[in-house]
Design an enzyme around this catalytic site. Structure first.
Site, PDB file in Angstrom:
ATOM      1  N   GLY A   1     -57.924  24.945  28.553  1.00 22.45           N
ATOM      2  CA  GLY A   1     -57.430  25.156  29.902  1.00 22.45           C
ATOM      3  C   GLY A   1     -56.200  24.166  30.180  1.00 22.45           C
ATOM      4  O   GLY A   1     -56.206  23.079  29.596  1.00 22.45           O
TER       5      GLY A   1
ATOM      6  N   VAL B   1     -44.739  13.434  21.981  1.00 19.40           N
ATOM      7  CA  VAL B   1     -45.201  13.814  20.692  1.00 19.40           C
ATOM      8  C   VAL B   1     -43.785  14.091  19.953  1.00 19.40           C
ATOM      9  O   VAL B   1     -43.485  13.505  19.091  1.00 19.40           O
ATOM     10  CB  VAL B   1     -45.963  14.735  20.511  1.00 19.40           C
TER      11      VAL B   1
ATOM     12  N   ARG C   1     -58.188  29.621  24.011  1.00 20.63           N
ATOM     13  CA  ARG C   1     -59.384  29.229  23.617  1.00 20.63           C
ATOM     14  C   ARG C   1     -59.755  30.141  22.491  1.00 20.63           C
ATOM     15  O   ARG C   1     -60.144  31.150  22.575  1.00 20.63           O
ATOM     16  CB  ARG C   1     -60.519  29.410  24.769  1.00 20.63           C
TER      17      ARG C   1
ATOM     18  N   ASP D   1     -62.581  18.669  25.262  1.00 22.73           N
ATOM     19  CA  ASP D   1     -63.682  18.476  24.286  1.00 22.73           C
ATOM     20  C   ASP D   1     -63.804  19.519  23.221  1.00 22.73           C
ATOM     21  O   ASP D   1     -64.210  19.269  22.125  1.00 22.73           O
ATOM     22  CB  ASP D   1     -64.943  18.204  24.782  1.00 22.73           C
TER      23      ASP D   1
ATOM     24  N   THR E   1     -56.972  17.359  30.366  1.00 18.98           N
ATOM     25  CA  THR E   1     -57.596  18.226  31.123  1.00 18.98           C
ATOM     26  C   THR E   1     -57.829  17.922  32.660  1.00 18.98           C
ATOM     27  O   THR E   1     -58.025  16.644  32.786  1.00 18.98           O
ATOM     28  CB  THR E   1     -59.305  18.666  30.630  1.00 18.98           C
TER      29      THR E   1
ATOM     30  N   ASP F   1     -60.390  18.214  34.289  1.00 20.14           N
ATOM     31  CA  ASP F   1     -61.852  17.647  34.592  1.00 20.14           C
ATOM     32  C   ASP F   1     -62.016  16.329  34.626  1.00 20.14           C
ATOM     33  O   ASP F   1     -63.026  15.806  35.194  1.00 20.14           O
ATOM     34  CB  ASP F   1     -62.659  18.709  33.980  1.00 20.14           C
TER      35      ASP F   1
ATOM     36  N   ASP G   1     -63.413  14.780  32.130  1.00 19.18           N
ATOM     37  CA  ASP G   1     -64.819  14.652  31.500  1.00 19.18           C
ATOM     38  C   ASP G   1     -64.889  14.142  30.144  1.00 19.18           C
ATOM     39  O   ASP G   1     -65.561  14.612  29.355  1.00 19.18           O
ATOM     40  CB  ASP G   1     -65.706  15.806  31.787  1.00 19.18           C
TER      41      ASP G   1
ATOM     42  N   ARG H   1     -66.671  22.683  36.161  1.00 18.26           N
ATOM     43  CA  ARG H   1     -67.999  23.377  35.838  1.00 18.26           C
ATOM     44  C   ARG H   1     -69.169  22.343  35.400  1.00 18.26           C
ATOM     45  O   ARG H   1     -70.507  22.607  35.809  1.00 18.26           O
ATOM     46  CB  ARG H   1     -67.752  24.357  34.565  1.00 18.26           C
TER      47      ARG H   1
ATOM     48  N   GLN I   1     -55.326  24.832  41.362  1.00 17.19           N
ATOM     49  CA  GLN I   1     -55.649  23.330  40.783  1.00 17.19           C
ATOM     50  C   GLN I   1     -55.134  22.827  39.677  1.00 17.19           C
ATOM     51  O   GLN I   1     -54.667  21.727  39.167  1.00 17.19           O
ATOM     52  CB  GLN I   1     -57.074  22.906  40.895  1.00 17.19           C
TER      53      GLN I   1
END
Ligand code: F6P
Length: 330
Positions: free
Chosen positions: A17, A29, A78, A109, A132, A134, A136, A178, A262
């Site tokens: 994502g 980079v 993906r 991840d 990301t 998230d 996470d 999620r 978002q």
């Protein structure tokens, strides 16, 4: 005596994502490569581009004017193909054919899992940069994109609050996440939500009803419940709305699903600085022979975490925020 490997070309890609600040990582980079006399090779559409050989040389000027842009100029995907050995073999052949001797992968991840397998299979240097919304990923206090997304969500909730209080309404606002409640928890506190529902904790529907009853009694003119996509009640926002309306007939409820807005928009100052720092460290780590790892921020210092740890480790929600939210919503 070990002879230090000399890198002449490093490829980079964005995968999974998208997140605001990915472009700022690409810029960092690319420019760090150029600074160290390495040719940066941009791969289009994540690991799929690696398999198809969609890659081209970049230079310091090819990343001009992108630090403030959302999305990713390299596109993202993906990749199903990269999950197969045959796909990874093709990717390796393309890297070899183009004399590329290192790879920087920017994503979450799933991206790092691909990087880890590939790196071990072909003994190829890979470094990851966490990006990301998230937040996470284990091994970094912040992923690139989280700060921008939370600011976008907070502004959206502020706007919904205006209409909610004009109509004395209750709003269920679904935010992304999620598997992780970081966006919900942080924006819930920042926008003064009455309740926050996240995947990591099940506070129960009874508690929600009690809390909303209390809000009514204490004279609140509106109520906001922030719900993470993967919240633990097992009910989606629409079911939650119906449930509350069944049990509290005085409430007029509405639902707002914030969705993919978002993930868009210009990155915040924090994300741009983070992206710039992580990009430099990613390139310099590869040059120094450090590999199969992710760069991340730990106590405001940029450090490496092996992919294996970053993937397996679980980020914990800040339970202090739950307590703060409880106290603030009296
Ligand atoms: O970027 C991570 C994430 O935003 C999750 O929170 C969300 O569930 C998912 O992506 C949705 O992404 P997509 O629509 O691209 O599958």
């Amino acid at each position: 005596m070990t002879v230090k490997k000399v890198f002449s070309k490093i490829a980079l890609l964005t995968s999974g994502g998208d997140a605001p600040g990915m472009n700022a990582v690409i810029r960092s980079v690319v420019r760090t490569c150029v600074f160290h006399k390495i040719v940066p090779i941009g791969v289009s559409k994540g690991y799929d581009g690696l398999i198809k050989g969609n890659m081209s040389e970049m230079n310091a000027r090819s990343v001009k004017g992108i630090i403030n842009k959302g999305g990713t100029i390299l596109k993202t995907a993906r990749s199903k193909g990269f999950r197969t050995k045959a796909g990874r073999e093709e990717a390796f052949e393309n890297l070899k054919k183009n004399n590329i001797d290192g790879l920087i992968v920017i994503g979450g991840d799933g991206t790092f899992t691909g990087g880890l397998i590939f790196s071990e299979e072909f003994n190829f240097p890979v470094i990851g940069v966490p990006a990301t919304i998230d937040n996470d990923i284990f091994g970094t206090s912040h992923t690139v994109g989280f700060d921008s997304a939370t600011n976008t969500v907070m502004e959206a909730i502020d706007k919904i609050r205006d209409t909610a209080s004009s109509h004395n309404r209750l709003f269920f606002i679904e935010v992304m996440g999620r598997d992780a409640g970081h966006i919900a928890l942080n924006t819930g506190v920042a926008a003064g939500a009455e309740e926050i529902l996240i995947p990591e904790e099940n506070l129960g529907l009874d508690r929600l009803i009690q809390s909303l009853k209390r809000s009514q009694k204490t004279g609140k003119s509106s109520s906001i419940v922030v719900v993470a996509e993967g919240d633990n009640t097992g009910e989606n926002v629409f079911q939650l709305k119906d449930y509350v309306e069944e049990h509290l007939s005085d409430y007029e409820a509405r639902v707002a699903v914030l969705g993919h807005m978002q993930r868009g928009g210009s990155p915040t100052c924090f994300d741009r600085v983070l992206a710039s720092r992580l990009g430099v460290k990613a390139v310099e780590s590869i040059i120094n022979g450090e590999t199969i790892s992710m760069v991340g921020l730990q106590n405001n210092i940029v450090k490496l975490t092996p992919f294996k740890k970053a993937i397996k480790g679980i980020t914990k929600i800040n339970t202090e925020l739950l307590k703060v939210s409880d106290i603030m919503s009296i």
